[in-house]
Write a protein that holds these residues in place. Structure first.
Motif, PDB file in Angstrom:
ATOM      1  N   SER A  42      50.469  16.365  24.356  1.00  0.00           N
ATOM      2  CA  SER A  42      51.128  17.216  23.361  1.00  0.00           C
ATOM      3  C   SER A  42      52.187  18.098  24.015  1.00  0.00           C
ATOM      4  CB  SER A  42      50.087  18.078  22.635  1.00  0.00           C
ATOM      5  OG  SER A  42      49.182  17.268  21.921  1.00  0.00           O
ATOM      6  N   ARG A  43      51.881  18.638  25.201  1.00  0.00           N
ATOM      7  CA  ARG A  43      52.886  19.424  25.926  1.00  0.00           C
ATOM      8  C   ARG A  43      54.136  18.586  26.186  1.00  0.00           C
ATOM      9  NH1 ARG A  43      48.536  21.045  29.287  1.00  0.00           N
ATOM     10  NH2 ARG A  43      49.311  19.653  30.928  1.00  0.00           N
ATOM     11  N   ALA A  44      53.934  17.386  26.719  1.00  0.00           N
ATOM     12  CA  ALA A  44      55.063  16.532  27.066  1.00  0.00           C
ATOM     13  C   ALA A  44      55.868  16.129  25.834  1.00  0.00           C
ATOM     14  CB  ALA A  44      54.564  15.290  27.805  1.00  0.00           C
ATOM     15  N   ALA A  45      55.163  15.756  24.766  1.00  0.00           N
ATOM     16  CA  ALA A  45      55.845  15.295  23.553  1.00  0.00           C
ATOM     17  C   ALA A  45      56.635  16.425  22.899  1.00  0.00           C
ATOM     18  CB  ALA A  45      54.825  14.723  22.571  1.00  0.00           C
ATOM     19  N   LEU A  46      56.064  17.608  22.892  1.00  0.00           N
ATOM     20  CA  LEU A  46      56.741  18.734  22.261  1.00  0.00           C
ATOM     21  C   LEU A  46      57.980  19.142  23.054  1.00  0.00           C
ATOM     22  CD1 LEU A  46      56.650  20.627  19.887  1.00  0.00           C
ATOM     23  CD2 LEU A  46      55.061  22.094  21.134  1.00  0.00           C
ATOM     24  N   LYS A  47      57.867  19.160  24.371  1.00  0.00           N
ATOM     25  CA  LYS A  47      59.035  19.491  25.194  1.00  0.00           C
ATOM     26  C   LYS A  47      60.139  18.448  25.024  1.00  0.00           C
ATOM     27  CE  LYS A  47      56.208  21.707  28.723  1.00  0.00           C
ATOM     28  NZ  LYS A  47      55.729  21.612  30.111  1.00  0.00           N
ATOM     29  N   GLN A  48      59.745  17.184  24.973  1.00  0.00           N
ATOM     30  CA  GLN A  48      60.740  16.131  24.785  1.00  0.00           C
ATOM     31  C   GLN A  48      61.419  16.279  23.432  1.00  0.00           C
ATOM     32  OE1 GLN A  48      59.165  12.136  24.829  1.00  0.00           O
ATOM     33  NE2 GLN A  48      61.155  11.216  25.202  1.00  0.00           N
ATOM     34  N   ARG A  49      60.639  16.566  22.433  1.00  0.00           N
ATOM     35  CA  ARG A  49      61.179  16.721  21.077  1.00  0.00           C
ATOM     36  C   ARG A  49      62.172  17.866  20.994  1.00  0.00           C
ATOM     37  NH1 ARG A  49      57.525  18.819  16.125  1.00  0.00           N
ATOM     38  NH2 ARG A  49      59.050  18.686  14.460  1.00  0.00           N
ATOM     39  N   LEU A  50      61.921  18.935  21.761  1.00  0.00           N
ATOM     40  CA  LEU A  50      62.800  20.101  21.739  1.00  0.00           C
ATOM     41  C   LEU A  50      63.922  20.018  22.768  1.00  0.00           C
ATOM     42  CD1 LEU A  50      60.147  22.953  21.302  1.00  0.00           C
ATOM     43  CD2 LEU A  50      61.579  21.889  19.545  1.00  0.00           C
ATOM     44  N   GLY A  51      63.974  18.923  23.508  1.00  0.00           N
ATOM     45  CA  GLY A  51      65.036  18.751  24.488  1.00  0.00           C
ATOM     46  C   GLY A  51      64.892  19.650  25.696  1.00  0.00           C
ATOM     47  N   LEU A  52      63.657  19.970  26.064  1.00  0.00           N
ATOM     48  CA  LEU A  52      63.404  20.836  27.207  1.00  0.00           C
ATOM     49  C   LEU A  52      63.176  19.985  28.456  1.00  0.00           C
ATOM     50  CD1 LEU A  52      60.871  23.237  25.468  1.00  0.00           C
ATOM     51  CD2 LEU A  52      63.331  23.574  25.750  1.00  0.00           C
ATOM     52  N   GLY A  53      63.390  20.595  29.615  1.00  0.00           N
ATOM     53  CA  GLY A  53      63.169  19.889  30.866  1.00  0.00           C
ATOM     54  C   GLY A  53      61.721  19.903  31.273  1.00  0.00           C
ATOM     55  N   PRO A  54      61.427  19.492  32.494  1.00  0.00           N
ATOM     56  CA  PRO A  54      60.063  19.517  32.993  1.00  0.00           C
ATOM     57  C   PRO A  54      59.566  20.936  33.171  1.00  0.00           C
ATOM     58  CG  PRO A  54      61.592  19.014  34.768  1.00  0.00           C
ATOM     59  CD  PRO A  54      62.390  19.003  33.492  1.00  0.00           C
ATOM     60  N   ASP A  55      58.283  21.102  33.432  1.00  0.00           N
ATOM     61  CA  ASP A  55      57.690  22.417  33.600  1.00  0.00           C
ATOM     62  C   ASP A  55      58.429  23.199  34.679  1.00  0.00           C
ATOM     63  OD1 ASP A  55      55.919  21.343  31.880  1.00  0.00           O
ATOM     64  OD2 ASP A  55      54.183  21.452  33.196  1.00  0.00           O
ATOM     65  N   VAL A  56      58.712  24.475  34.383  1.00  0.00           N
ATOM     66  CA  VAL A  56      59.323  25.341  35.395  1.00  0.00           C
ATOM     67  C   VAL A  56      58.267  26.082  36.176  1.00  0.00           C
ATOM     68  CG1 VAL A  56      61.463  25.640  34.110  1.00  0.00           C
ATOM     69  CG2 VAL A  56      59.569  27.238  33.728  1.00  0.00           C
ATOM     70  N   THR A  57      57.053  26.115  35.656  1.00  0.00           N
ATOM     71  CA  THR A  57      55.989  26.826  36.331  1.00  0.00           C
ATOM     72  C   THR A  57      54.647  26.305  35.862  1.00  0.00           C
ATOM     73  OG1 THR A  57      55.047  29.008  36.806  1.00  0.00           O
ATOM     74  CG2 THR A  57      55.869  28.666  34.605  1.00  0.00           C
ATOM     75  N   GLU A  58      53.686  26.293  36.738  1.00  0.00           N
ATOM     76  CA  GLU A  58      52.322  25.949  36.327  1.00  0.00           C
ATOM     77  C   GLU A  58      51.681  27.204  35.751  1.00  0.00           C
ATOM     78  OE1 GLU A  58      48.110  24.446  38.276  1.00  0.00           O
ATOM     79  OE2 GLU A  58      49.948  24.421  39.447  1.00  0.00           O
ATOM     80  N   TYR A  59      51.063  27.089  34.588  1.00  0.00           N
ATOM     81  CA  TYR A  59      50.531  28.280  33.950  1.00  0.00           C
ATOM     82  C   TYR A  59      49.398  28.906  34.762  1.00  0.00           C
ATOM     83  CZ  TYR A  59      48.360  31.588  30.988  1.00  0.00           C
ATOM     84  OH  TYR A  59      47.812  32.767  30.531  1.00  0.00           O
ATOM     85  N   ARG A  60      49.465  30.206  34.894  1.00  0.00           N
ATOM     86  CA  ARG A  60      48.392  30.977  35.519  1.00  0.00           C
ATOM     87  C   ARG A  60      47.979  32.061  34.529  1.00  0.00           C
ATOM     88  NH1 ARG A  60      48.923  27.547  38.955  1.00  0.00           N
ATOM     89  NH2 ARG A  60      48.984  27.757  41.210  1.00  0.00           N
ATOM     90  N   SER A  61      46.699  32.387  34.479  1.00  0.00           N
ATOM     91  CA  SER A  61      46.202  33.436  33.593  1.00  0.00           C
ATOM     92  C   SER A  61      46.653  34.788  34.094  1.00  0.00           C
ATOM     93  CB  SER A  61      44.692  33.387  33.510  1.00  0.00           C
ATOM     94  OG  SER A  61      44.124  33.595  34.769  1.00  0.00           O
TER      95      SER A  61
END
Length: 202
Positions: free
Chosen positions: A183-202
């Motif tokens: 879902s992360r990958a599909a949503l970013k692709q749909r919005l024309g965003l690039g790859p992750d800029v950061t790994e999420y940390r709490s």
């Protein structure tokens, strides 16, 4: 003993925090006022100094939950470019951390099933909270130059909430992780965003 307005506000805030926890754990219909007041370190008799009714408490606590969600959105996006801010928010929302944080996560997902059975102020607060998140996404999608940002924002909210709900409902942890990642990958692709800029940390 007479307390100042600041003390009363802090006391109310403590009650709201305990009520929000109870709503997440038990659902709004099963929240017990006496138990909430006890956990806040107060007597049941002091309840009406802060709230008109249980319905008033539930509505205010839901508002508090959405305020926490707003703060999370700001922390994810403020100070970053529109692209990086959106990626950070998607990475947070569809992360294993958020999936597992049922006691503090997004109230839209946590309350969706329960709020459909409620009427009045609680449901109004929920609707307003959903609308405010959608409006924040509209603003970001405008900055990204997306066409039809309002309709797209409604769709993005539905996709985020649906994917998180499904990931939480799946007992197989590996399958749940795959749902989030896809879902992360599909949503970013749909919005024309690039790859992750950061790994999420709490």
């Amino acid at each position: 003993m007479r307390y100042d307005a600041d003390h009363k506000q802090k006391t109310r805030q403590r009650v709201l925090q305990e009520a929000a926890k109870a709503i997440r754990e038990e659902g709004p219909e099963r929240v017990a006022v006496a138990a909430v007041m006890a956990k806040a370190g107060l007597t049941h008799g002091g309840f009406y100094a802060h709230f008109k009714s249980k319905d008033d408490l539930i509505a205010a606590a839901i508002g508090e939950m959405f305020e926490d969600a707003r703060s999370r959105f700001v922390r994810s996006t403020e100070g970053y470019s529109p692209v990086d801010g959106m990626i950070r928010y998607i990475d947070f929302y569809l992360s294993p951390y958020h999936r597992d944080a049922r006691a503090t996560g997004c109230p839209i997902t946590a309350l969706a099933a329960d709020l459909a059975r409620l009427e009045g102020p609680a449901r109004e607060q929920y609707g307003q909270g959903v609308a405010r998140l959608t409006d924040r996404l509209v603003g970001h999608l405008n900055l990204l130059g997306q066409d039809g940002p309002e309709a797209l924002a409604h769709s993005v909210v539905a996709e985020l909430v649906g994917a998180l709900s499904l990931a939480r409902a799946t007992s197989d942890l590996e399958q749940s992780d795959r749902i989030l990642a896809a879902s992360r990958a599909a949503l970013k692709q749909r919005l024309g965003l690039g790859p992750d800029v950061t790994e999420y940390r709490s």
